[in-house]
Design an enzyme around this catalytic site. Structure first.
Site, PDB file in Angstrom:
ATOM      1  N   CYS A   1      -2.355   9.092   2.630  1.00  0.00           N
ATOM      2  CA  CYS A   1      -1.971   8.548   1.318  1.00  0.00           C
ATOM      3  C   CYS A   1      -2.979   8.941   0.258  1.00  0.00           C
ATOM      4  O   CYS A   1      -2.613   9.230  -0.874  1.00  0.00           O
ATOM      5  CB  CYS A   1      -1.802   7.045   1.410  1.00  0.00           C
ATOM      6  SG  CYS A   1      -3.191   6.220   2.191  1.00  0.00           S
TER       7      CYS A   1
ATOM      8  N   GLU B   1       0.886  -1.181   0.000  1.00  0.00           N
ATOM      9  CA  GLU B   1       0.000   0.000   0.000  1.00  0.00           C
ATOM     10  C   GLU B   1       0.909   1.212   0.000  1.00  0.00           C
ATOM     11  O   GLU B   1       1.487   1.547   1.035  1.00  0.00           O
ATOM     12  CB  GLU B   1      -0.889  -0.002   1.247  1.00  0.00           C
ATOM     13  CG  GLU B   1      -1.890  -1.127   1.312  1.00  0.00           C
ATOM     14  CD  GLU B   1      -3.005  -0.985   0.287  1.00  0.00           C
ATOM     15  OE1 GLU B   1      -3.085   0.070  -0.380  1.00  0.00           O
ATOM     16  OE2 GLU B   1      -3.785  -1.938   0.141  1.00  0.00           O
TER      17      GLU B   1
HETATM   18  P1  NAD Z   1       8.471   4.802   4.517  1.00  0.00           P
HETATM   19  O1  NAD Z   1       8.396   3.961   3.294  1.00  0.00           O
HETATM   20  O2  NAD Z   1       9.630   5.680   4.691  1.00  0.00           O
HETATM   21  O3  NAD Z   1       8.410   3.903   5.830  1.00  0.00           O
HETATM   22  C1  NAD Z   1       7.356   3.017   6.083  1.00  0.00           C
HETATM   23  C2  NAD Z   1       7.853   1.879   6.967  1.00  0.00           C
HETATM   24  O4  NAD Z   1       8.836   1.128   6.245  1.00  0.00           O
HETATM   25  C3  NAD Z   1       8.527   2.326   8.258  1.00  0.00           C
HETATM   26  O5  NAD Z   1       8.160   1.437   9.282  1.00  0.00           O
HETATM   27  C4  NAD Z   1      10.001   2.193   7.932  1.00  0.00           C
HETATM   28  O6  NAD Z   1      10.822   1.998   9.067  1.00  0.00           O
HETATM   29  C5  NAD Z   1      10.002   0.964   7.056  1.00  0.00           C
HETATM   30  N1  NAD Z   1      11.148   0.832   6.152  1.00  0.00           N
HETATM   31  C6  NAD Z   1      11.945   1.812   5.665  1.00  0.00           C
HETATM   32  N2  NAD Z   1      12.883   1.291   4.843  1.00  0.00           N
HETATM   33  C7  NAD Z   1      12.647  -0.036   4.791  1.00  0.00           C
HETATM   34  C8  NAD Z   1      13.254  -1.117   4.083  1.00  0.00           C
HETATM   35  N3  NAD Z   1      14.279  -0.922   3.260  1.00  0.00           N
HETATM   36  N4  NAD Z   1      12.737  -2.348   4.234  1.00  0.00           N
HETATM   37  C9  NAD Z   1      11.675  -2.555   5.032  1.00  0.00           C
HETATM   38  N5  NAD Z   1      11.069  -1.585   5.735  1.00  0.00           N
HETATM   39  C10 NAD Z   1      11.548  -0.340   5.616  1.00  0.00           C
HETATM   40  O7  NAD Z   1       7.097   5.619   4.524  1.00  0.00           O
HETATM   41  P2  NAD Z   1       6.673   6.748   5.557  1.00  0.00           P
HETATM   42  O8  NAD Z   1       7.440   7.981   5.220  1.00  0.00           O
HETATM   43  O9  NAD Z   1       6.687   6.211   6.928  1.00  0.00           O
HETATM   44  O10 NAD Z   1       5.142   6.968   5.175  1.00  0.00           O
HETATM   45  C11 NAD Z   1       4.707   7.888   4.235  1.00  0.00           C
HETATM   46  C12 NAD Z   1       4.354   7.175   2.940  1.00  0.00           C
HETATM   47  O11 NAD Z   1       3.407   6.128   3.191  1.00  0.00           O
HETATM   48  C13 NAD Z   1       3.677   8.092   1.946  1.00  0.00           C
HETATM   49  O12 NAD Z   1       4.203   7.851   0.663  1.00  0.00           O
HETATM   50  C14 NAD Z   1       2.218   7.653   1.998  1.00  0.00           C
HETATM   51  O13 NAD Z   1       1.488   7.957   0.840  1.00  0.00           O
HETATM   52  C15 NAD Z   1       2.353   6.203   2.246  1.00  0.00           C
HETATM   53  N6  NAD Z   1       1.127   5.631   2.796  1.00  0.00           N
HETATM   54  C16 NAD Z   1       0.391   4.782   2.030  1.00  0.00           C
HETATM   55  C17 NAD Z   1      -0.796   4.268   2.510  1.00  0.00           C
HETATM   56  C18 NAD Z   1      -1.624   3.308   1.698  1.00  0.00           C
HETATM   57  O14 NAD Z   1      -2.436   2.616   2.273  1.00  0.00           O
HETATM   58  N7  NAD Z   1      -1.472   3.245   0.392  1.00  0.00           N
HETATM   59  C19 NAD Z   1      -1.229   4.608   3.791  1.00  0.00           C
HETATM   60  C20 NAD Z   1      -0.459   5.482   4.547  1.00  0.00           C
HETATM   61  C21 NAD Z   1       0.728   5.987   4.039  1.00  0.00           C
END
Ligand code: NAD
Length: 470
Positions: free
Chosen positions: A276, A242
């Site tokens: 998002c 997502e």
């Molecule tokens: P992010 O991708 O930076 O981090 C999300 C999670 O992934 C965190 O727990 C982080 O520690 C972990 N992570 C980071 N690098 C990783 C790796 N290499 N391997 C595995 N895990 C890793 O995202 P964010 O900045 O926390 O959130 C914002 C983003 O999330 C925005 O782009 C937003 O649109 C999206 N989002 C999407 C939805 C949806 O349902 N489509 C919902 C909410 C947020």
């Protein structure tokens, strides 16, 4: 700063061996310490989840349904406490934070009663062929910082209903509410069925490469989603991704500007734009452009931005310093590109990460604020003359999470909405989601769906049971 949280591993609260600080975005100051999982912590959590999967948990549907009911009750009982933590670490207004936790408790209750599909494919003199859904095993649930409790529970509900076990890792910006959720649910869940680890991005990467994991359910950004898919490939782990969005909203000339403006405003700025599926690009027909714009700027001027603990706050801060810097950078870039900042456009001088709702005109494709996901309190408003051209602009993106069409003609709106290349196309609203309505993105916005029976399928493997007769 003396508040320290613990991991939940194998039904026990486990103190961290190392920690990082969690910052309150309303003050910019650290207020608690989060345990940062080591590889050993992760291995223990994975082993516990694998052991729990091998018990009656994966076979006893009644036990799982009862557990989900208990989890729902336990979470609802702690809604005020965990909601306060969401407010402190995420920044959103307290009422919205408590509402998020209460909503999450309801989601668990919904899953307690959801059906696990079972299909009779053939039944005759020769054979009886049944299609059953089996759990996958250990699920890695990785979540972002905008709705820390809701995004986690949207994974826990279907994963647990179908008999999987979970190792969860929240964002390092908002880990405490998930750890508190783990502690609150501990007595409601058999040991090892749910494990929650505090940890940095690195811990997430370890999880996605861990040999015990059979499924990764991820909510977060597109770049991380791509890394996760690569990490999953070697072991053919299943993934649901997502990811981010850059949702367009297209406003037709037949709307009443005064009526649509508040919905457009909150479609873009709810949770300080950190949604998002927020409206991230607004295309308005030139006949109504001026009145829609002035109604939006007026709303932006009136809205109360502040610390989420203050009762009159409507919009909290941006969650973290890098994101705060990014929103400012995108607005400055738009200015340099010739854009006009109609309202907002400067951080509030307070110590927290406050950036007021900002509306920018005079920008279009090719400008970062339009092309990229801003995920914050800045919205480009773009006039159009030709509807086909507006749809072409709206769809000319790698993103495809949500989109909306705004019109006085509902039937036409429903037709037009289908021209949007996205997972959810709304008419005269944006952001309206439901636990039984599938949610997810097309193109780079994701793979798979969450919620309802479609979300349940994502945590199952199909098995054909084909029995000969006679
Ligand atoms: P992010 O991708 O930076 O981090 C999300 C999670 O992934 C965190 O727990 C982080 O520690 C972990 N992570 C980071 N690098 C990783 C790796 N290499 N391997 C595995 N895990 C890793 O995202 P964010 O900045 O926390 O959130 C914002 C983003 O999330 C925005 O782009 C937003 O649109 C999206 N989002 C999407 C939805 C949806 O349902 N489509 C919902 C909410 C947020």
């Amino acid at each position: 700063m003396d508040i320290t949280y613990s991991h939940l591993i194998d039904g026990e609260l486990v103190a961290g061996r190392r920690h990082f600080e969690v910052v309150n975005p309303a003050t910019g100051a650290p207020f608690a310490r989060c345990p940062d999982a080591t590889r050993e912590d992760l291995d223990r959590a994975m082993a516990a989840a694998a052991r729990a999967f091998a018990t009656e948990w994966s076979r006893d549907e009644g036990l799982r349904r009862r557990t989900l009911v208990h989890m729902s009750e336990a979470l609802a009982a702690k809604a005020d406490e965990i909601g306060r933590l969401v407010c402190l670490e995420q920044g959103k207004p307290l009422a919205a934070a408590v509402g998020e936790v209460k909503g999450a408790a309801q989601i668990l209750r919904v899953y307690a009663d959801e059906a696990i599909p079972r299909d009779l494919l053939r039944e005759d003199a020769k054979a009886r062929v049944t299609l059953v859904r089996k759990p996958l095993g250990v699920v890695a649930a990785i979540t972002p910082w905008n709705y820390p409790v809701a995004t986690l529970v949207m994974k826990l509900g279907p994963a647990l209903l179908t008999g999987n076990t979970v190792v969860a890792k929240p964002s390092p910006f908002t880990p405490l509410s998930s750890l508190a959720l783990g502690a609150a649910l501990r007595s409601a869940i058999p040991a090892g069925v749910v494990n929650v680890l505090g940890g940095s991005d690195e811990v997430g990467a370890w999880m996605t490469a861990h040999p015990t994991v059979r499924k990764i359910s991820f909510t977060g950004s597109v770049p991380t989603g791509k890394k996760i898919m690569r990490a999953a490939a070697d072991d053919l782990k299943r993934v649901t991704l997502e990811l981010g969005g850059n949702d367009p909203a297209i406003v037709l000339p037949d709307v009443d500007p005064a009526q649509v403006a508040p919905r457009l405003f909150w479609g873009a700025f709810t949770n300080s734009g950190q949604v998002c599926v927020a409206i991230k690009r607004l295309y308005v027909h030139e006949d109504v452009f001026r009145p829609v714009l002035s109604a939006l700027t007026e709303l932006a001027r009136q809205v109360k931005v502040g610390d989420g603990l203050q009762p009159d706050t409507q919009l909290g801060p941006i969650n973290n310093r890098p994101q705060f810097a990014r929103v400012q950078e995108l607005v400055e870039d738009a200015r340099r590109a010739g854009g006009t900042v109609e309202v907002g456009g400067a951080a509030l001088g307070s110590p927290g990460y406050f950036y007021p709702p900002t509306i920018v005109t005079g920008v279009g494709e090719g400008v970062r604020l339009v092309d990229e996901e801003q995920f914050g309190t800045a919205l480009p408003v773009i006039p159009y003359r030709d509807l086909d051209d507006a749809f072409a602009q709206a769809n000319r993106t790698h993103y495809g999470l949500g989109g909306s069409v705004w019109t006085g003609d509902l039937a036409r709106g429903e037709e037009l909405a289908q021209r949007l290349e996205c997972g959810t196309a709304w008419v005269n609203q944006h952001l309206n989601l439901g636990a039984k309505i599938p949610f997810g993105g097309v193109k780079w916005s994701g793979i798979g769906r969450e919620n309802g029976k479609w979300g349940i399928e994502e945590f199952c493997e199909l098995q054909v049971v084909n029995a000969a007769r006679g």
